[in-house]
Design a protein around this motif. Structure first.
Motif: not given
Length: 428
Positions: A33-43
């Motif tokens: 979930l943390l990585l998903l949030a990071a990817v979502l933030f970058a996008v």
């Protein structure tokens, strides 16, 4: 064959492996979930100029990462130093190992293992009834009987033989002293008279006497016996007596033959009357009864008889030990049946079952009262045997999976709060 402790250890290891697998799965989910949030933030940051909605997505993702990292730090700080950095007030559980052990012991002792708590638990358990139902199963009763027989056999080996010989001697002597030998002997004689046994005994005696008197080799012995009885020392009288003895012996033998052959001879009736009279006097004459009682008491005080009574214990112990160790199937069956009957009594509602449950309850509360203070110390000593790392690892395996939900919830709740703050900022 593996010992029970080895089996338990293997089961514990298998359970630890299972818990560790579940913990790792939840940790991967939280990290995912943390990585998903990071990817979502970058996008969202890359596309924020294309549409205002990406600003909301970025705010959600940014706050989600902050919440995830903050909760990760909080959870990890319980068990170890985050990233190995010894920050202040981290690795809380390892550093508080002694305090945790002391507090846990006191908590269990003061709030869990209490007299009222143990009494209530035992009262509702009905252990006597459960034991009774279990013992009613033939296989269980047989197994319990074998255990009981083994316990009794071991107890028998530890018995003080000298003391038991004295106990058996005293008990047997006291029981023999209670016997009314006069009445027993009188009753036995009456039975003999009723069955015609005196006449049969008399016949046997007469046959032996007739045979003995008919043997001329015994005549000199009989003559000498007569001389001694009458203390005859005069040579002339001695010669006369010895000369007349053969005729006297023949006459005595003829009389014995007559009595033997004549079933209605007067002597036969007199013998029966003598025995019948003796039977009556033994049962009703105080003088005869007192005489028999004196003889009985004297016999019981005899050293040889006392030694024989004490020696009974050796035979009793030998036979009882062999029977308890499986040498006598009848004894084993008896013990198993007795155990099963005892189980039936315990299973039925009643005074016995209530008494046993009450005794168990009283014993349980007495143990709590007696060993108050020891329970907490025991828990504290057990925890003191663990290393800090071992204690931290065990606690993490027990509750670590649930703690990962804090990280997951922190990620989601943090993102929602970030989204709310961004929305309010945009609105005002």
């Amino acid at each position: 064959m593996k010992h029970d402790t080895d089996i338990v250890r293997q089961l514990d290891q298998a359970e630890d492996t299972f818990k560790r697998g579940r913990l790792r799965a939840m940790q991967r989910m939280a990290v995912g979930l943390l990585l998903l949030a990071a990817v979502l933030f970058a996008v969202a940051r890359a596309l924020r100029d294309q549409h205002p909605a990406w600003g909301y997505v970025a705010a959600f993702a940014e706050a989600a990462m902050i919440g995830a990292m903050a909760d990760w730090f909080a959870v990890v700080a319980l068990f170890r130093h985050p990233l190995g950095i010894p920050l202040w007030h981290t690795a809380i559980i390892p550093n508080s190992k002694e305090t945790i052990g002391s507090n846990l012991g006191a908590f269990v002792e003061n709030h869990l293992v209490t007299e009222d708590g143990v009494a209530a638990q035992l009262k509702g358990a009905d252990l006597a009834g459960r034991a009774g139902q279990w013992l009613q199963v033939p296989e269980n009763a047989a197994g319990a009987g074998k255990v009981l027989a083994s316990v009794l056999a071991r107890a028998l080996e530890r018995v003080d033989d000298e003391r038991m010989r004295a106990v058996v001697r005293e008990f047997a002597g006291a029981e023999l002293a209670k016997l009314d030998l006069s009445r027993l002997a009188g009753g036995y004689l009456e039975t003999l008279v009723g069955n015609g046994m005196p006449q049969q005994v008399l016949d046997n005696v007469l046959e032996k006497l007739i045979t003995w008197l008919g043997d001329e080799g015994n005549h000199d012995t009989i003559g000498e016996f007569i001389l001694r009885c009458f203390a005859i020392d005069n040579p002339m009288i001695r010669t006369m007596v010895l000369g007349y003895a053969p005729k006297a012996i023949d006459g005595l033998r003829e009389q014995a033959v007559e009595i033997r052959m004549n079933r209605d001879h007067a002597l036969r009736a007199k013998v029966g009357d003598w025995i019948a009279d003796s039977a009556r006097r033994l049962q009703s004459d105080p003088a005869w009864q007192a005489g028999v009682a004196r003889y009985q008491q004297g016999a019981l005080e005899n050293a040889d008889l006392q030694a024989a009574l004490g020696g009974l214990w050796g035979g009793i112990r030998e036979r009882l030990g062999a029977a308890l160790q499986g040498g006598d199937p009848a004894v084993q069956a008896f013990i198993g049946s007795a155990v099963q009957d005892g189980g039936r009594v315990l299973a039925e509602p009643g005074a016995v079952r209530d008494w046993v449950n009450g005794a168990i309850e009283a014993g349980g509360t007495a143990l709590v009262r007696r060993y108050r203070g020891e329970v907490g110390k025991f828990i504290e000593r057990q925890l003191a045997r663990w290393t800090r790392e071992e204690m931290s690892d065990r606690i993490e395996l027990a509750i670590g999976r649930d703690l990962q939900f804090i990280r997951i919830n922190g990620t989601i709740v943090g993102g929602l709060v970030g989204l709310l703050i961004h929305a309010l900022t945009q609105a005002f």
